[in-house]
Design an enzyme around this catalytic site. Structure first.
Site, short mmCIF file in Angstrom:
data_model
loop_
_atom_site.label_atom_id
_atom_site.label_comp_id
_atom_site.label_asym_id
_atom_site.label_seq_id
_atom_site.Cartn_x
_atom_site.Cartn_y
_atom_site.Cartn_z
N PHE A 224 0.68 -9.13 8.15
CA PHE A 224 0.58 -7.86 8.80
C PHE A 224 1.22 -6.77 7.77
O PHE A 224 2.16 -6.72 7.36
CB PHE A 224 1.49 -7.80 10.05
N ASP A 225 0.35 -5.60 7.76
CA ASP A 225 0.99 -4.33 7.51
C ASP A 225 1.95 -3.98 8.50
O ASP A 225 1.69 -4.39 9.57
CB ASP A 225 -0.08 -3.36 7.26
N CYS A 226 3.08 -3.24 8.21
CA CYS A 226 3.84 -3.13 9.06
C CYS A 226 4.08 -1.69 9.90
O CYS A 226 3.67 -1.56 11.17
CB CYS A 226 5.36 -3.19 8.60
#
Length: 189
Positions: A11-13
């Site tokens: 995931f991108d955060c």
């Protein structure tokens, strides 16, 4: 899409798991109000994106430095000196940026089915505060600080594949930004 082929979801955060827009807006409204400045939310986010991209486009610097540069650029653009408190406002606020309402429950459910990782344009110490809010233990966290580059650099994704010891076909990447996440992840398969 055949989800059974994936062993890991990365995931991108910030913007994907964490409501970074609300965090940025709250912080920048406070900085601006201290200098009798007001801008619409859309203008704040537009300028933030412009200033952040400019700061990340040169030689690598920490995200803490990028955020200081963003605040400094707001000051230059609007004719004020943010001072030391203003310069640190964005990076000081990052650990208080909250997950989207469905993030924690979704991560906990997915953790039962997949290995989970984060690939984020952040510093290790800034992510440490956020990590506590996400409710799961990640199998890997790859930061811009570790990669010494910012997404959309494919180096960040290659580092993730190396740390996770998997092939690109085993990794599903989830990210809010087509530019920063979708295009580079797709380029690696």
């Amino acid at each position: 899409m055949d989800f059974s082929r994936f062993t890991t979801i990365s995931f991108d955060c910030y913007g994907t798991l964490i409501d970074w827009e609300s965090g940025i807006l709250l912080t920048m409204r406070t900085v601006l109000s201290r200098h009798s400045q007001t801008l619409s939310d859309a203008t704040i986010l537009e300028l933030y994106g412009e200033f952040e991209a400019k700061a990340e486009s040169g030689p690598y610097q920490t995200y803490r430095e990028v955020l200081q540069s963003v605040v400094q650029s707001f000051g230059e653009h609007l004719g004020f000196d943010p001072g030391l408190t203003g310069l640190s406002a964005l990076y000081d606020s990052v650990p208080r940026w909250t997950p989207f309402p469905d993030t924690v429950a979704a991560l906990r459910l997915l953790k039962n089915l997949y290995r989970l990782a984060v690939i984020s344009n952040i510093d290790d110490d800034l992510f440490a505060g956020t990590r506590k809010l996400l409710g799961v233990e990640f199998d890997a966290v790859i930061t811009a600080e570790q990669a010494k580059s910012y997404k959309p650099s494919i180096h960040n994704f290659e580092l993730a594949l190396e740390k996770l010891a998997i092939s690109p076909a085993e990794l599903l990447h989830a990210g809010q930004s087509v530019y920063h996440d979708v295009i580079p992840a797709q380029s690696l398969g």
